[in-house]
Scaffold this motif. Structure first.
Motif, mmCIF file in Angstrom:
data_model
loop_
_atom_site.group_PDB
_atom_site.id
_atom_site.type_symbol
_atom_site.label_atom_id
_atom_site.label_comp_id
_atom_site.label_asym_id
_atom_site.label_seq_id
_atom_site.Cartn_x
_atom_site.Cartn_y
_atom_site.Cartn_z
ATOM 1 N N VAL A 103 30.314 -8.887 14.888
ATOM 2 C CA VAL A 103 31.486 -9.069 15.752
ATOM 3 C C VAL A 103 31.556 -7.916 16.743
ATOM 4 C CG1 VAL A 103 34.007 -9.083 15.809
ATOM 5 C CG2 VAL A 103 32.775 -10.421 14.083
ATOM 6 N N ILE A 104 31.579 -8.269 18.029
ATOM 7 C CA ILE A 104 31.575 -7.237 19.062
ATOM 8 C C ILE A 104 32.995 -6.819 19.414
ATOM 9 C CG2 ILE A 104 30.840 -6.690 21.421
ATOM 10 C CD1 ILE A 104 28.717 -9.032 20.940
ATOM 11 N N VAL A 142 29.408 -6.438 11.435
ATOM 12 C CA VAL A 142 28.458 -5.895 12.399
ATOM 13 C C VAL A 142 28.242 -6.874 13.558
ATOM 14 C CG1 VAL A 142 26.070 -5.141 12.686
ATOM 15 C CG2 VAL A 142 27.333 -4.531 10.613
ATOM 16 N N LYS A 201 26.682 -5.459 3.549
ATOM 17 C CA LYS A 201 27.305 -4.924 4.751
ATOM 18 C C LYS A 201 26.672 -5.596 5.972
ATOM 19 C CE LYS A 201 28.644 -0.449 6.568
ATOM 20 N NZ LYS A 201 28.322 0.977 6.549
ATOM 21 N N TYR A 202 25.396 -5.886 5.840
ATOM 22 C CA TYR A 202 24.685 -6.580 6.917
ATOM 23 C C TYR A 202 23.451 -7.258 6.325
ATOM 24 C CZ TYR A 202 22.300 -7.302 11.414
ATOM 25 O OH TYR A 202 21.673 -7.851 12.494
ATOM 26 N N GLY A 203 23.180 -8.472 6.771
ATOM 27 C CA GLY A 203 21.992 -9.179 6.293
ATOM 28 C C GLY A 203 21.341 -9.917 7.445
ATOM 29 N N ARG A 215 26.332 -2.626 19.170
ATOM 30 C CA ARG A 215 27.629 -2.708 19.867
ATOM 31 C C ARG A 215 28.759 -3.148 18.940
ATOM 32 N NH1 ARG A 215 25.933 -7.706 23.861
ATOM 33 N NH2 ARG A 215 25.020 -9.007 22.240
ATOM 34 N N GLY A 216 28.432 -3.876 17.861
ATOM 35 C CA GLY A 216 29.492 -4.345 16.960
ATOM 36 C C GLY A 216 29.729 -3.418 15.776
ATOM 37 N N TYR A 217 29.073 -2.262 15.780
ATOM 38 C CA TYR A 217 29.174 -1.377 14.625
ATOM 39 C C TYR A 217 29.446 0.043 15.072
ATOM 40 C CZ TYR A 217 27.927 1.067 10.335
ATOM 41 O OH TYR A 217 27.955 1.866 9.219
ATOM 42 N N ILE A 225 23.020 1.293 9.099
ATOM 43 C CA ILE A 225 24.253 0.635 8.636
ATOM 44 C C ILE A 225 24.512 0.946 7.160
ATOM 45 C CG2 ILE A 225 25.329 -1.623 8.213
ATOM 46 C CD1 ILE A 225 23.914 -2.596 10.774
ATOM 47 N N THR A 265 38.865 0.793 7.778
ATOM 48 C CA THR A 265 40.148 0.262 8.254
ATOM 49 C C THR A 265 40.606 -0.908 7.395
ATOM 50 O OG1 THR A 265 39.085 0.583 10.379
ATOM 51 C CG2 THR A 265 41.309 -0.266 10.420
#
Lengths: 171, 574
Positions: free
Chosen positions: A75-76, A73, B126-128, B180-182, B147, B304
């Motif tokens: 990483v843009i 998440v 997945k995210y913290g 933006r990163g997800y 998320i 992916t």
């Protein structure tokens, strides 16, 4: 697919936030990827950092590394710089100590040949500032270590890269 | 008007539609609990241990499809959740875990009950994130739910320092957040999918390998329709079990280490393998060089990073399973696979799944599983990890109204019982059957109290062989029967020459006594003919859980099996 181990380069845009560097570097240790170097710094945007990462891997692993980075998440954007023309340099400082007169001369000759600056000097020691490609720096380090065994102190910044504007490869 | 962080926390839960939260109190979340006390519409479940708490949330999530929401305190409260978070990570279970944290001024001081939980869980979430700015709290909670539930679902951890909970700030809870990163994949590349379909159509011996992704995306119906239209046999992974009803003529069976002979041979012999929603775990592939050696592989996965990771695939399709299958259904035309299906049927007849029947007075695991099939044709079967789990995956009949929930990726002992409690809390009208072993049950046995206090009438089928059977089986087959550290009853190995002290208790523990001490029901079964009656009796109990203990011989093995690292075609059948 190429199964030979090669050095590959990635430019990584990440959130400029606490813990992001740990997360990215943790991926490499956690999944046993062979990290060669990682540099990170601010960009033109306050909330974005950019990393230049060098890994040694085969094609399959490299694809996987890019996917894993992409799925974070934080990483843009992931840019593969391995096969594109880039401007890439690494900063290196070499401090060489306990030099006699001949040794001093030898270092100056080396500096001239490698086109690096003598940045600072004392009675029996000096500092070289080297802004060159990583490979050139490797060669310089090897030479200095051979000639001035146990007298050399090296600090390196790791390569920093940006995509070229013209198409000539200046790597 | 500004509100405190704790008020915004509860507002966010309500806006996210959270009806149940699994919470264990502590100093750093007492403010949040105080706010929950004043709120209507959110049921607060108090488990007896934080690991079990997160497993309960997992069970809830897998029964309802909604994210499981957890709230634990800082320090030990947070560290106790780690195993279960890893479990959710490997099995793609949507969870939002809120951990309390010491006030920001104390972070880094080794304060009382301070740990860097975000750092500790970095590789299994997945995210913290630790919220460091009260203004960002709403956005971060929104991010956490978004998320956790989109793309390939997973656990998200949000660490909230105590001062953030008590500081005032904006009252808005956003209904949308752009990250933006997800960017989870929401479409499918039609060209790539067409290529995949063409390849599949050209096959003589096609196989569909269906994984847990089918359940995650709710693509069970699409899978069956597609397989039927194309006339392609379906093999499942353990996580994909039930994605096609077991009595369906196209269903071959589970593949993998303890899969069906015919399923593993079919995967080995196929010429095109369409795998959907599986990451080719080593328990499925065995020796990678020998996995589906003649096959071109098509891999459909929403993630992916799961594609070409373990197995190099010929046609990757990044897509949600349901989306890809629905598109392909439009193109589907029947294939001539009758000969291939007959071949598979023959393998199934040569080596059907069945256990050697032991001495007549002994209780057979197969008989227990078949009893469960008979008494509970619908509902959710939740298993723990070990031999009983493999027997369940082999003999429990699943379908679209009978699901199985199991710890597939991490193989977490202690998962089953709390996950079953969570499943029942999420789906109170369904029959929830927990199949567990004496080892795994004892890892979270304290949850009997939770089940009693929360009125959770589940049926616990406890397969008791007084041993950690899965490892004992390995020792029996591959380690010269040197049974070290697997007997749960005797102080040394089961086959010790020394006779036991006559005063030594017959059961360690006596699970009937355990049931009684919690005020639950207990039925002990030792004979095959009593299985059905015991399960029927247990099914009647609607106010408290029932432990149905089945006494089974430690020599019962899970067969067939493939030794770890061997090719899937080399199955030990007897």
């Amino acid at each position: 697919m190429d199964h030979t181990m090669k050095n590959r380069f990635i430019a990584l845009y990440v959130e400029n936030d606490v813990g992001v560097l740990a997360k990215v570097s943790g991926l490499f240790s956690g999944k046993s990827y062979n990290l060669q170097s990682l540099t990170v710094g601010m960009t033109e945007r306050d909330d974005v950092s950019r990393m230049t990462i060098c890994v040694s891997s085969d094609d399959v692993t490299f694809e996987q590394i890019k996917k894993q980075l992409n799925s974070m998440v934080e990483v843009i954007k992931v840019l593969d710089l391995t096969c594109v023309p880039v401007c890439m340099k690494e900063i290196l400082y070499a401090k060489i100590k306990d030099l006699d007169h001949d040794g001093m001369d030898a270092v100056f000759r080396i500096a001239e040949t490698f086109r690096v600056r003598v940045k600072d000097i004392g009675i029996d020691c000096l500092i070289l500032e080297c802004m060159q490609t990583e490979r050139k720096n490797n060669e310089l380090v090897a030479l200095l270590k051979r000639q001035f065994h146990n007298k050399v102190e090296i600090v390196r910044g790791g390569p920093v890269a940006i995509e070229s504007i013209s198409t000539t490869d200046s790597k | 008007m500004d509100i405190t962080g704790r008020k915004l926390f509860v507002k966010a839960l309500l806006e996210e539609g959270v009806d149940t939260i699994f919470a264990y109190p502590g100093g750093m979340i007492v403010d949040l609990l105080d706010e929950l006390y004043k709120t209507e519409g959110i049921r607060v479940i108090l488990p007896r241990h934080e690991q079990a708490l997160v497993h309960e949330a997992e069970g809830y999530a897998r029964a309802t499809g909604k994210p499981g929401v957890c709230l634990v305190t800082s320090g030990p409260g947070a560290t106790n959740t780690i195993t279960a978070i890893a479990d959710a990570h490997y099995d793609s279970v949507p969870l939002v875990i809120f951990t309390g944290q010491v006030p920001q001024g104390l972070i880094g001081n080794d304060a009382f009950q301070e740990v860097d939980i975000v750092g500790m869980t970095r590789s299994i979430v997945k995210y913290g994130y630790t919220v460091r700015d009260r203004k960002a709290l709403g956005e971060k909670i929104k991010m956490a739910f978004h998320i956790a539930t989109t793309g390939k679902p997973g656990p998200v951890l949000l660490d909230i320092p105590k001062d953030i909970q008590t500081t005032s700030g904006p009252s808005e809870y956003p209904d949308y957040v752009a990250i933006r990163g997800y960017k989870p994949n929401e479409s499918v590349h039609i060209g790539q999918l067409k290529k995949a379909y063409k390849l599949l159509k050209s096959a003589k011996h096609p196989i569909i390998l269906a994984g847990g992704g089918i359940h995650v995306s709710g693509a069970e119906k699409e899978l069956v329709t597609f397989a039927e239209k194309m006339n392609i046999p379906v093999v499942t992974t353990i996580m994909g079990k039930g994605s096609i009803p077991e009595n369906h003529p196209l269903y071959v069976g589970n593949s993998g280490m303890h899969g069906r002979f015919a399923a593993n041979i079919a995967v080995t012999e196929c010429d095109v393998l369409l795998s959907i929603g599986t990451r080719f775990n080593d328990r499925i592939t065995g020796d990678l060089n020998e996995f589906a050696p003649h096959a071109k592989i098509i891999h459909v996965d929403v993630d992916t990073a799961s594609i070409s990771r373990n197995v190099v695939v010929d046609i990757p399709v990044v897509s949600d399973a349901k989306l890809a299958l629905s598109k392909m259904i439009d193109w589907a035309e029947p294939m001539k696979t009758d000969k291939w299906l007959a071949e598979i049927k023959q393998w199934n007849e040569e080596h059907p799944l069945s256990m050697p029947q032991g001495k007549s007075h002994e209780l057979s695991p197969q008989c227990i599983m078949e009893g469960i099939n008979e008494v509970f044709p619908k509902g959710i079967v939740v298993t723990d990890v070990g031999q009983h789990q493999m027997w369940a995956t082999q003999y429990i009949k699943c379908g679209h109204d009978k699901k199985m929930v199991t710890s597939g990726g991490l193989g977490t002992m202690g998962f089953g019982f709390p996950a079953a409690i969570g499943a029942k809390i999420g789906a109170p009208k369904k029959d929830i059957i927990c199949i567990t072993g004496d080892g795994g049950f004892q890892m979270n046995m304290q949850e009997m109290a939770t089940a009693i206090c929360e009125h959770v009438p589940i049926v616990i089928c406890l397969i008791n062989n007084e041993n950690l059977g899965m490892v004992r089986q390995m020792q029996q087959l591959f380690y010269g029967k040197r049974y070290e550290a697997v007997s749960l009853r005797k102080r040394v190995g089961m086959d010790t020459p020394k006779p036991l002290d006559p005063n030594y208790p017959e059961y360690v523990p006596d699970f009937m006594g355990i049931a009684a001490s919690y005020g639950a029901y207990g039925i002990r079964v030792t004979k095959n003919e009593d299985v059905i009656a015991a399960l029927k009796e247990a099914k009647k109990h609607k106010d408290a859980p029932t432990i149905v203990e089945f006494i089974v011989s430690a020599d019962e093995l899970v067969l067939p099996m493939v030794k770890g690292g061997n090719p899937m075609s080399e199955m030990i059948l007897k």
